[in-house]
Scaffold this motif. Sequence first.
Motif, short mmCIF file in Angstrom:
data_model
loop_
_atom_site.label_atom_id
_atom_site.label_comp_id
_atom_site.label_asym_id
_atom_site.label_seq_id
_atom_site.Cartn_x
_atom_site.Cartn_y
_atom_site.Cartn_z
N LEU A 74 4.36 -7.35 0.46
CA LEU A 74 3.32 -6.99 1.41
C LEU A 74 3.94 -6.88 2.80
CD1 LEU A 74 0.21 -6.54 1.60
CD2 LEU A 74 0.03 -8.94 2.30
N LEU A 75 3.76 -5.72 3.44
CA LEU A 75 4.30 -5.47 4.77
C LEU A 75 3.18 -5.45 5.81
CD1 LEU A 75 6.75 -2.51 4.03
CD2 LEU A 75 7.29 -4.95 4.10
N SER A 76 3.51 -5.90 7.01
CA SER A 76 2.62 -5.76 8.15
C SER A 76 3.16 -4.66 9.05
CB SER A 76 2.53 -7.09 8.92
OG SER A 76 1.80 -6.93 10.11
N VAL A 77 2.33 -3.64 9.34
CA VAL A 77 2.74 -2.49 10.16
C VAL A 77 1.83 -2.42 11.38
CG1 VAL A 77 3.08 0.01 10.22
CG2 VAL A 77 3.54 -1.27 8.10
N THR A 78 2.39 -2.71 12.56
CA THR A 78 1.60 -2.72 13.79
C THR A 78 1.97 -1.51 14.65
OG1 THR A 78 1.61 -5.13 13.75
CG2 THR A 78 1.00 -4.06 15.84
N PRO A 79 1.02 -0.58 14.89
CA PRO A 79 1.31 0.58 15.75
C PRO A 79 1.29 0.16 17.23
CG PRO A 79 -0.55 1.00 14.25
CD PRO A 79 -0.30 -0.47 14.26
N TYR A 80 2.21 0.73 18.05
CA TYR A 80 2.23 0.51 19.49
C TYR A 80 1.51 1.66 20.21
CZ TYR A 80 5.52 -3.36 19.07
OH TYR A 80 6.12 -4.56 18.78
N TYR A 81 0.39 2.10 19.64
CA TYR A 81 -0.39 3.19 20.22
C TYR A 81 -1.77 3.12 19.59
CZ TYR A 81 0.81 5.33 15.75
OH TYR A 81 0.97 5.56 14.41
N GLU A 82 -2.66 3.97 20.05
CA GLU A 82 -4.01 4.03 19.49
C GLU A 82 -4.01 5.05 18.35
OE1 GLU A 82 -7.75 2.66 19.06
OE2 GLU A 82 -6.41 2.02 20.69
N PRO A 83 -4.00 4.59 17.10
CA PRO A 83 -3.91 5.54 15.98
C PRO A 83 -5.25 6.23 15.72
CG PRO A 83 -4.05 3.31 15.13
CD PRO A 83 -4.01 3.19 16.64
N SER A 84 -5.16 7.49 15.35
CA SER A 84 -6.37 8.22 14.95
C SER A 84 -6.60 8.10 13.45
CB SER A 84 -6.26 9.69 15.35
OG SER A 84 -5.14 10.29 14.70
N ILE A 85 -5.53 7.88 12.69
CA ILE A 85 -5.61 7.63 11.25
C ILE A 85 -4.62 6.53 10.90
CG2 ILE A 85 -6.32 9.99 10.65
CD1 ILE A 85 -3.41 10.52 9.83
N SER A 86 -4.78 5.97 9.73
CA SER A 86 -3.83 4.93 9.30
C SER A 86 -2.46 5.55 9.06
CB SER A 86 -4.32 4.27 8.01
OG SER A 86 -5.55 3.62 8.22
N PRO A 87 -1.41 4.89 9.50
CA PRO A 87 -0.06 5.41 9.28
C PRO A 87 0.29 5.51 7.79
CG PRO A 87 -0.04 3.68 10.93
CD PRO A 87 -1.40 3.65 10.30
N LYS A 88 1.18 6.42 7.46
CA LYS A 88 1.75 6.53 6.12
C LYS A 88 3.07 5.77 6.12
CE LYS A 88 -1.25 9.51 4.34
NZ LYS A 88 -2.13 9.16 3.18
N LYS A 116 -1.85 1.20 1.15
CA LYS A 116 -2.59 0.44 2.15
C LYS A 116 -3.38 -0.66 1.47
CE LYS A 116 -5.65 0.92 6.17
NZ LYS A 116 -4.76 0.09 7.00
N ALA A 117 -3.24 -1.90 1.96
CA ALA A 117 -3.87 -3.06 1.32
C ALA A 117 -4.80 -3.81 2.25
CB ALA A 117 -2.79 -4.01 0.80
N GLY A 118 -5.02 -3.29 3.46
CA GLY A 118 -5.88 -3.96 4.41
C GLY A 118 -5.55 -3.51 5.82
N ASN A 119 -6.11 -4.18 6.78
CA ASN A 119 -5.87 -3.84 8.18
C ASN A 119 -4.41 -4.08 8.54
OD1 ASN A 119 -6.42 -3.07 10.81
ND2 ASN A 119 -6.99 -5.15 11.43
N ASN A 120 -3.67 -3.00 8.77
CA ASN A 120 -2.24 -3.06 9.12
C ASN A 120 -1.37 -3.64 7.99
OD1 ASN A 120 -2.88 -1.98 11.56
ND2 ASN A 120 -2.57 -3.86 12.74
N LEU A 121 -1.90 -3.72 6.78
CA LEU A 121 -1.15 -4.29 5.66
C LEU A 121 -0.89 -3.20 4.61
CD1 LEU A 121 -2.92 -7.73 5.17
CD2 LEU A 121 -0.75 -7.28 6.34
N TYR A 122 0.35 -3.20 4.10
CA TYR A 122 0.76 -2.22 3.08
C TYR A 122 1.56 -2.96 2.01
CZ TYR A 122 -0.54 1.34 6.50
OH TYR A 122 -1.24 2.11 7.40
N GLU A 123 1.35 -2.57 0.75
CA GLU A 123 2.07 -3.24 -0.32
C GLU A 123 2.75 -2.24 -1.24
OE1 GLU A 123 -0.67 -5.56 -2.58
OE2 GLU A 123 -1.68 -3.83 -3.48
N PHE A 124 3.80 -2.70 -1.89
CA PHE A 124 4.48 -1.87 -2.88
C PHE A 124 5.03 -2.76 -3.97
CE2 PHE A 124 7.66 -2.99 0.28
CZ PHE A 124 8.78 -3.33 -0.46
N ARG A 125 5.17 -2.18 -5.16
CA ARG A 125 5.69 -2.94 -6.31
C ARG A 125 7.18 -3.15 -6.14
NH1 ARG A 125 4.05 -4.73 -11.03
NH2 ARG A 125 1.96 -3.90 -10.64
#
Length: 410
Positions: A33-47, A61-70
Amino acid sequence: MKKILSLIFLYIFLITFGAHYVEIETVTSTEVLLSVTPYYEPSISPKVYLYTPTGFIIARKAGNNLYEFRDGNYSWVIPIVYGKNNLNQIVTGVVSNVILDLREYKKSINLKVYTDPESKSLVAKVETEYTIVKAKVDDIRLDVIKTSEGYLLITKKPRKEFRNQLIITIRLKNGKEKKVEYNLFTLNGFTTYLRGDFTPYITNIFGTHTVKKGEILWEIANKYGVRTADLQIINKLEDPNKIYPGMKLKIGTVQFLEGLTTVVVNLSTSRLAVYYAGKLVKIFPVAIGRSDATPPGIYWILDKQIDPALYWYGEYIPPRSPINGLGTRFLQFSNPTYGIHGTTKPWEIGRRISHGCIRMFNFDVETLDAFVNLGSPVIVIKEYKNFPDNLSDLPEFTAFKEKMLLTKVN
Protein backbone atom coordinates in the motif's frame (compact mmCIF):
# COMPACT_ATOMS: atom_id res chain seq x y z
CA MET A 1 13.46 39.40 -4.76
CA LYS A 2 15.85 36.41 -4.82
CA LYS A 3 13.65 34.60 -2.29
CA ILE A 4 10.55 35.13 -4.45
CA LEU A 5 12.40 33.90 -7.57
CA SER A 6 13.59 30.82 -5.65
CA LEU A 7 10.06 30.00 -4.57
CA ILE A 8 8.80 30.45 -8.13
CA PHE A 9 11.56 28.18 -9.44
CA LEU A 10 10.76 25.56 -6.79
CA TYR A 11 7.07 25.73 -7.69
CA ILE A 12 7.83 25.29 -11.40
CA PHE A 13 10.19 22.39 -10.60
CA LEU A 14 7.57 20.61 -8.49
CA ILE A 15 4.86 21.11 -11.09
CA THR A 16 7.09 19.88 -13.90
CA PHE A 17 9.32 17.25 -12.38
CA GLY A 18 8.33 16.37 -8.85
CA ALA A 19 4.80 17.16 -7.84
CA HIS A 20 4.00 14.04 -5.81
CA TYR A 21 5.35 12.65 -2.58
CA VAL A 22 5.22 8.82 -2.58
CA GLU A 23 5.97 6.63 0.40
CA ILE A 24 5.28 3.06 1.49
CA GLU A 25 2.33 2.87 3.85
CA THR A 26 2.17 -0.86 4.63
CA VAL A 27 3.44 -4.16 3.24
CA THR A 28 1.61 -7.46 3.81
CA SER A 29 2.47 -10.93 2.55
CA THR A 30 0.59 -10.24 -0.71
CA GLU A 31 -0.03 -6.49 -1.09
CA VAL A 32 1.86 -3.19 -0.93
CA LEU A 33 0.00 0.00 0.00
CA LEU A 34 1.44 3.35 -1.11
CA SER A 35 0.60 6.86 0.04
CA VAL A 36 0.66 9.41 -2.83
CA THR A 37 0.39 13.08 -1.81
CA PRO A 38 0.02 15.67 -4.62
CA TYR A 39 1.74 19.08 -4.13
CA TYR A 40 -1.03 20.80 -6.10
CA GLU A 41 -4.81 20.94 -6.34
CA PRO A 42 -5.71 17.85 -8.39
CA SER A 43 -8.72 17.84 -10.69
CA ILE A 44 -8.71 14.02 -10.86
CA SER A 45 -7.01 11.28 -8.90
CA PRO A 46 -3.45 10.65 -10.09
CA LYS A 47 -2.56 7.49 -12.03
CA VAL A 48 0.20 5.49 -10.37
CA TYR A 49 2.45 3.24 -12.45
CA LEU A 50 5.33 1.22 -11.08
CA TYR A 51 8.44 -0.05 -12.77
CA THR A 52 9.43 -3.36 -11.15
CA PRO A 53 12.17 -5.97 -11.74
CA THR A 54 9.69 -7.79 -14.00
CA GLY A 55 8.26 -4.79 -15.88
CA PHE A 56 5.50 -2.20 -15.49
CA ILE A 57 2.39 -2.62 -13.35
CA ILE A 58 -0.48 -0.30 -12.39
CA ALA A 59 -1.40 0.44 -8.78
CA ARG A 60 -5.11 0.39 -7.87
CA LYS A 61 -6.68 3.28 -5.95
CA ALA A 62 -7.55 2.02 -2.45
CA GLY A 63 -8.68 5.20 -0.69
CA ASN A 64 -7.87 8.85 -0.20
CA ASN A 65 -4.28 9.23 -1.50
CA LEU A 66 -3.80 5.46 -1.08
CA TYR A 67 -2.84 3.03 -3.86
CA GLU A 68 -2.16 -0.70 -3.67
CA PHE A 69 -0.60 -3.33 -5.87
CA ARG A 70 -0.03 -7.07 -5.62
CA ASP A 71 3.48 -7.86 -4.49
CA GLY A 72 5.34 -10.13 -6.89
CA ASN A 73 8.18 -10.64 -4.37
CA TYR A 74 9.74 -7.37 -5.54
CA SER A 75 12.75 -6.03 -3.66
CA TRP A 76 12.22 -2.55 -5.15
CA VAL A 77 9.81 -0.49 -7.27
CA ILE A 78 10.09 2.86 -9.08
CA PRO A 79 6.89 4.97 -8.86
CA ILE A 80 5.79 6.97 -11.93
CA VAL A 81 2.83 9.24 -11.19
CA TYR A 82 0.64 11.24 -13.58
CA GLY A 83 -2.01 13.71 -12.43
CA LYS A 84 -3.95 16.79 -13.58
CA ASN A 85 -4.15 20.11 -11.76
CA ASN A 86 -7.15 22.44 -11.64
CA LEU A 87 -5.85 24.12 -14.82
CA ASN A 88 -6.21 20.77 -16.61
CA GLN A 89 -2.41 20.51 -16.98
CA ILE A 90 -0.68 17.14 -16.77
CA VAL A 91 1.51 16.98 -13.67
CA THR A 92 4.08 14.27 -13.18
CA GLY A 93 7.18 13.37 -11.15
CA VAL A 94 7.93 12.54 -7.51
CA VAL A 95 10.05 14.33 -4.91
CA SER A 96 10.46 11.27 -2.67
CA ASN A 97 13.01 8.50 -3.24
CA VAL A 98 13.18 7.52 -6.89
CA ILE A 99 13.51 3.86 -5.89
CA LEU A 100 11.31 2.52 -3.08
CA ASP A 101 13.16 -0.24 -1.22
CA LEU A 102 10.74 -2.97 -0.08
CA ARG A 103 13.36 -5.11 1.64
CA GLU A 104 13.09 -3.16 4.88
CA TYR A 105 9.46 -4.26 5.09
CA LYS A 106 10.20 -7.93 4.38
CA LYS A 107 12.72 -8.91 7.01
CA SER A 108 11.91 -12.26 8.56
CA ILE A 109 10.17 -12.64 11.90
CA ASN A 110 10.68 -16.04 13.50
CA LEU A 111 8.08 -16.60 16.21
CA LYS A 112 7.76 -19.48 18.68
CA VAL A 113 4.84 -19.56 21.12
CA TYR A 114 5.01 -21.49 24.38
CA THR A 115 2.79 -21.78 27.47
CA ASP A 116 4.49 -22.51 30.78
CA PRO A 117 2.70 -25.68 31.98
CA GLU A 118 2.90 -24.70 35.65
CA SER A 119 2.00 -20.98 35.67
CA LYS A 120 0.22 -20.98 32.28
CA SER A 121 2.13 -17.81 31.41
CA LEU A 122 2.41 -17.12 27.70
CA VAL A 123 5.92 -16.71 26.31
CA ALA A 124 6.57 -15.77 22.68
CA LYS A 125 10.17 -15.91 21.48
CA VAL A 126 10.81 -13.59 18.53
CA GLU A 127 13.97 -13.62 16.41
CA THR A 128 14.06 -10.52 14.21
CA GLU A 129 16.13 -7.50 13.20
CA TYR A 130 13.08 -5.25 13.58
CA THR A 131 12.55 -3.08 16.65
CA ILE A 132 9.46 -4.27 18.52
CA VAL A 133 7.53 -1.37 20.04
CA LYS A 134 4.69 -3.26 21.73
CA ALA A 135 2.71 -6.49 21.62
CA LYS A 136 -0.67 -7.66 22.82
CA VAL A 137 -2.92 -10.71 22.79
CA ASP A 138 -6.48 -9.49 22.30
CA ASP A 139 -6.66 -6.73 24.95
CA ILE A 140 -3.77 -8.01 27.07
CA ARG A 141 -0.53 -6.02 26.84
CA LEU A 142 2.60 -8.21 26.82
CA ASP A 143 5.91 -7.36 28.46
CA VAL A 144 8.56 -6.82 25.76
CA ILE A 145 12.06 -7.93 26.79
CA LYS A 146 15.05 -7.41 24.48
CA THR A 147 17.45 -10.35 24.18
CA SER A 148 20.64 -11.03 22.22
CA GLU A 149 18.64 -12.92 19.57
CA GLY A 150 15.53 -10.76 19.47
CA TYR A 151 12.73 -10.40 21.99
CA LEU A 152 10.69 -12.26 24.58
CA LEU A 153 7.01 -11.32 24.81
CA ILE A 154 5.49 -12.41 28.12
CA THR A 155 2.20 -12.22 29.98
CA LYS A 156 0.98 -13.96 33.12
CA LYS A 157 -2.60 -12.85 32.57
CA PRO A 158 -5.10 -15.54 31.50
CA ARG A 159 -6.18 -15.38 27.86
CA LYS A 160 -9.78 -15.82 26.76
CA GLU A 161 -10.75 -19.31 25.66
CA PHE A 162 -10.47 -20.43 22.05
CA ARG A 163 -9.35 -18.04 19.32
CA ASN A 164 -6.90 -15.23 20.15
CA GLN A 165 -5.00 -12.67 18.10
CA LEU A 166 -1.39 -11.74 18.78
CA ILE A 167 -0.49 -8.31 17.36
CA ILE A 168 3.17 -7.24 17.32
CA THR A 169 3.94 -3.62 16.48
CA ILE A 170 7.37 -3.01 14.94
CA ARG A 171 9.15 0.24 14.06
CA LEU A 172 10.79 0.66 10.66
CA LYS A 173 13.84 2.75 9.82
CA ASN A 174 11.70 5.54 8.41
CA GLY A 175 9.94 5.87 11.76
CA LYS A 176 6.71 4.30 10.59
CA GLU A 177 5.13 1.48 12.55
CA LYS A 178 3.88 -1.81 11.14
CA LYS A 179 1.60 -4.38 12.76
CA VAL A 180 2.17 -8.11 12.34
CA GLU A 181 -0.69 -10.43 13.31
CA TYR A 182 -0.72 -14.10 14.36
CA ASN A 183 -3.70 -16.32 15.18
CA LEU A 184 -3.46 -18.20 18.46
CA PHE A 185 -5.74 -20.63 20.30
CA THR A 186 -6.26 -21.10 24.04
CA LEU A 187 -7.70 -24.21 25.66
CA ASN A 188 -8.10 -24.29 29.46
CA GLY A 189 -5.36 -21.68 29.85
CA PHE A 190 -2.85 -23.28 27.45
CA THR A 191 -2.13 -21.11 24.40
CA THR A 192 -0.58 -22.26 21.12
CA TYR A 193 -0.84 -21.39 17.45
CA LEU A 194 -4.28 -21.70 15.90
CA ARG A 195 -4.31 -25.24 14.41
CA GLY A 196 -1.07 -25.98 16.24
CA ASP A 197 2.61 -25.93 15.39
CA PHE A 198 4.71 -28.54 13.59
CA THR A 199 6.25 -31.30 15.75
CA PRO A 200 10.00 -31.78 15.14
CA TYR A 201 10.76 -34.67 12.80
CA ILE A 202 13.53 -36.50 10.98
CA THR A 203 13.39 -37.77 7.40
CA ASN A 204 14.80 -40.77 5.58
CA ILE A 205 14.96 -39.92 1.87
CA PHE A 206 15.92 -42.84 -0.36
CA GLY A 207 14.99 -41.77 -3.88
CA THR A 208 13.25 -39.41 -6.30
CA HIS A 209 10.29 -39.78 -8.63
CA THR A 210 9.30 -37.80 -11.72
CA VAL A 211 5.53 -37.42 -11.87
CA LYS A 212 3.94 -38.91 -14.97
CA LYS A 213 0.75 -37.72 -16.64
CA GLY A 214 -2.34 -38.93 -14.80
CA GLU A 215 -0.49 -39.99 -11.64
CA ILE A 216 -1.87 -39.05 -8.22
CA LEU A 217 0.08 -38.81 -4.98
CA TRP A 218 -1.59 -41.87 -3.47
CA GLU A 219 -0.42 -44.05 -6.39
CA ILE A 220 3.15 -42.77 -6.10
CA ALA A 221 3.24 -43.33 -2.34
CA ASN A 222 1.82 -46.83 -2.74
CA LYS A 223 4.42 -47.66 -5.40
CA TYR A 224 7.31 -46.93 -3.02
CA GLY A 225 5.67 -48.24 0.14
CA VAL A 226 5.40 -44.88 1.89
CA ARG A 227 2.47 -42.76 3.04
CA THR A 228 1.02 -39.85 1.09
CA ALA A 229 1.61 -37.68 4.16
CA ASP A 230 5.33 -38.57 4.01
CA LEU A 231 5.52 -37.18 0.49
CA GLN A 232 3.44 -34.12 1.42
CA ILE A 233 5.72 -33.21 4.32
CA ILE A 234 9.06 -34.00 2.63
CA ASN A 235 8.14 -32.10 -0.54
CA LYS A 236 6.23 -29.33 1.30
CA LEU A 237 3.06 -29.92 -0.70
CA GLU A 238 0.26 -27.77 0.68
CA ASP A 239 -2.25 -29.44 -1.63
CA PRO A 240 -1.58 -33.12 -2.50
CA ASN A 241 -3.77 -32.76 -5.59
CA LYS A 242 -1.52 -30.09 -7.10
CA ILE A 243 1.23 -32.22 -8.61
CA TYR A 244 1.99 -32.05 -12.32
CA PRO A 245 3.79 -34.10 -15.01
CA GLY A 246 7.55 -33.58 -14.86
CA MET A 247 7.52 -32.56 -11.21
CA LYS A 248 10.34 -34.21 -9.23
CA LEU A 249 9.35 -35.59 -5.83
CA LYS A 250 11.70 -36.73 -3.07
CA ILE A 251 10.72 -40.20 -1.85
CA GLY A 252 11.16 -41.09 1.80
CA THR A 253 9.59 -41.40 5.22
CA VAL A 254 9.00 -39.00 8.09
CA GLN A 255 9.45 -39.87 11.74
CA PHE A 256 8.17 -37.38 14.29
CA LEU A 257 9.96 -36.78 17.56
CA GLU A 258 8.53 -35.62 20.87
CA GLY A 259 6.54 -32.38 20.68
CA LEU A 260 4.41 -30.25 22.97
CA THR A 261 0.98 -31.82 22.41
CA THR A 262 -0.05 -35.44 22.90
CA VAL A 263 -3.39 -37.19 22.47
CA VAL A 264 -4.39 -40.25 24.54
CA VAL A 265 -7.44 -42.36 23.64
CA ASN A 266 -8.83 -44.86 26.15
CA LEU A 267 -10.91 -47.51 24.37
CA SER A 268 -12.29 -48.89 27.63
CA THR A 269 -13.84 -45.60 28.76
CA SER A 270 -14.57 -44.04 25.32
CA ARG A 271 -12.67 -40.92 26.30
CA LEU A 272 -9.93 -38.85 24.63
CA ALA A 273 -7.48 -36.64 26.52
CA VAL A 274 -5.20 -33.93 25.14
CA TYR A 275 -1.97 -32.97 26.92
CA TYR A 276 0.33 -29.96 26.57
CA ALA A 277 3.96 -30.21 27.77
CA GLY A 278 2.93 -33.25 29.77
CA LYS A 279 -0.01 -31.59 31.56
CA LEU A 280 -3.63 -32.68 31.13
CA VAL A 281 -5.56 -30.00 29.27
CA LYS A 282 -9.01 -31.46 28.56
CA ILE A 283 -10.97 -34.73 28.27
CA PHE A 284 -13.54 -35.36 25.52
CA PRO A 285 -16.15 -38.12 25.00
CA VAL A 286 -15.67 -40.16 21.82
CA ALA A 287 -17.15 -43.01 19.84
CA ILE A 288 -14.73 -45.86 19.16
CA GLY A 289 -14.53 -48.92 16.94
CA ARG A 290 -16.59 -52.06 17.36
CA SER A 291 -14.82 -54.86 19.24
CA ASP A 292 -11.08 -54.51 18.55
CA ALA A 293 -11.47 -52.39 15.40
CA THR A 294 -9.13 -49.74 16.86
CA PRO A 295 -5.98 -51.55 18.05
CA PRO A 296 -4.01 -50.04 20.99
CA GLY A 297 -0.63 -48.61 20.07
CA ILE A 298 1.21 -45.44 19.08
CA TYR A 299 0.16 -43.37 16.07
CA TRP A 300 0.94 -39.88 14.80
CA ILE A 301 -1.31 -37.19 13.36
CA LEU A 302 0.07 -36.86 9.83
CA ASP A 303 -2.59 -34.67 8.25
CA LYS A 304 -5.42 -32.36 9.35
CA GLN A 305 -8.33 -31.56 7.04
CA ILE A 306 -11.13 -29.00 7.31
CA ASP A 307 -14.49 -30.14 5.89
CA PRO A 308 -13.09 -33.42 4.52
CA ALA A 309 -14.58 -35.29 1.59
CA LEU A 310 -15.29 -38.99 2.03
CA TYR A 311 -14.18 -41.64 -0.46
CA TRP A 312 -16.19 -44.80 0.14
CA TYR A 313 -15.41 -47.77 -2.12
CA GLY A 314 -14.59 -45.44 -5.00
CA GLU A 315 -17.58 -43.15 -4.43
CA TYR A 316 -16.93 -39.45 -3.75
CA ILE A 317 -19.13 -38.02 -0.98
CA PRO A 318 -18.75 -34.22 -0.74
CA PRO A 319 -17.95 -32.31 2.47
CA ARG A 320 -20.85 -31.43 4.79
CA SER A 321 -23.08 -33.98 3.07
CA PRO A 322 -25.54 -35.67 5.49
CA ILE A 323 -24.17 -39.07 4.44
CA ASN A 324 -20.54 -37.95 4.87
CA GLY A 325 -19.82 -39.32 8.33
CA LEU A 326 -16.51 -37.49 8.76
CA GLY A 327 -18.10 -34.30 10.06
CA THR A 328 -16.21 -31.01 9.97
CA ARG A 329 -12.63 -32.17 10.68
CA PHE A 330 -10.44 -35.18 9.98
CA LEU A 331 -7.10 -35.88 11.68
CA GLN A 332 -5.33 -38.63 9.74
CA PHE A 333 -3.24 -41.17 11.69
CA SER A 334 0.12 -42.50 10.50
CA ASN A 335 -1.76 -45.76 9.90
CA PRO A 336 -4.05 -44.62 7.05
CA THR A 337 -6.82 -46.97 8.25
CA TYR A 338 -7.50 -44.80 11.29
CA GLY A 339 -8.07 -41.20 12.27
CA ILE A 340 -10.04 -38.83 14.47
CA HIS A 341 -13.01 -37.07 12.91
CA GLY A 342 -16.35 -35.40 13.58
CA THR A 343 -19.73 -36.92 12.98
CA THR A 344 -23.14 -36.35 11.43
CA LYS A 345 -24.66 -38.61 14.11
CA PRO A 346 -23.88 -36.97 17.46
CA TRP A 347 -26.13 -39.41 19.31
CA GLU A 348 -23.57 -42.17 18.66
CA ILE A 349 -20.82 -40.50 20.73
CA GLY A 350 -19.87 -42.73 23.66
CA ARG A 351 -20.73 -45.95 21.83
CA ARG A 352 -18.68 -48.64 20.10
CA ILE A 353 -19.95 -47.94 16.64
CA SER A 354 -17.19 -47.00 14.16
CA HIS A 355 -15.12 -49.10 11.75
CA GLY A 356 -11.97 -48.16 13.66
CA CYS A 357 -11.76 -44.37 13.62
CA ILE A 358 -12.32 -42.17 16.66
CA ARG A 359 -15.46 -40.03 16.36
CA MET A 360 -16.07 -36.78 18.24
CA PHE A 361 -18.75 -34.11 18.41
CA ASN A 362 -18.00 -31.62 15.62
CA PHE A 363 -17.38 -28.81 18.10
CA ASP A 364 -14.96 -31.00 20.06
CA VAL A 365 -13.00 -32.18 17.01
CA GLU A 366 -12.76 -28.58 15.80
CA THR A 367 -11.30 -27.67 19.21
CA LEU A 368 -8.83 -30.56 19.00
CA ASP A 369 -7.84 -29.63 15.44
CA ALA A 370 -7.31 -26.00 16.52
CA PHE A 371 -5.07 -26.95 19.45
CA VAL A 372 -2.88 -29.96 18.67
CA ASN A 373 0.27 -29.89 16.58
CA LEU A 374 0.67 -31.69 13.30
CA GLY A 375 2.80 -34.72 14.12
CA SER A 376 1.40 -35.12 17.63
CA PRO A 377 1.61 -38.68 18.98
CA VAL A 378 -1.69 -40.47 19.60
CA ILE A 379 -1.44 -43.13 22.31
CA VAL A 380 -4.32 -45.60 22.20
CA ILE A 381 -4.78 -47.60 25.42
CA LYS A 382 -7.40 -50.01 26.72
CA GLU A 383 -7.69 -49.81 30.50
CA TYR A 384 -10.40 -48.91 33.00
CA LYS A 385 -8.61 -46.02 34.66
CA ASN A 386 -8.67 -42.24 34.74
CA PHE A 387 -6.29 -40.12 32.71
CA PRO A 388 -3.37 -38.95 34.92
CA ASP A 389 -2.83 -35.23 35.43
CA ASN A 390 0.79 -35.71 34.36
CA LEU A 391 1.55 -37.61 31.18
CA SER A 392 4.73 -39.00 32.74
CA ASP A 393 2.50 -41.12 35.02
CA LEU A 394 1.16 -43.02 32.00
CA PRO A 395 3.33 -46.16 31.46
CA GLU A 396 2.63 -46.22 27.71
CA PHE A 397 3.94 -42.67 27.37
CA THR A 398 7.08 -43.49 29.38
CA ALA A 399 7.83 -46.38 27.01
CA PHE A 400 7.17 -44.10 24.02
CA LYS A 401 9.52 -41.43 25.38
CA GLU A 402 12.31 -43.96 25.91
CA LYS A 403 11.88 -45.09 22.29
CA MET A 404 12.09 -41.49 21.08
CA LEU A 405 15.29 -40.99 23.10
CA LEU A 406 16.85 -44.02 21.39
CA THR A 407 15.80 -42.57 17.99
CA LYS A 408 17.60 -39.29 18.75
CA VAL A 409 20.75 -41.10 19.87
CA ASN A 410 20.86 -43.29 16.77
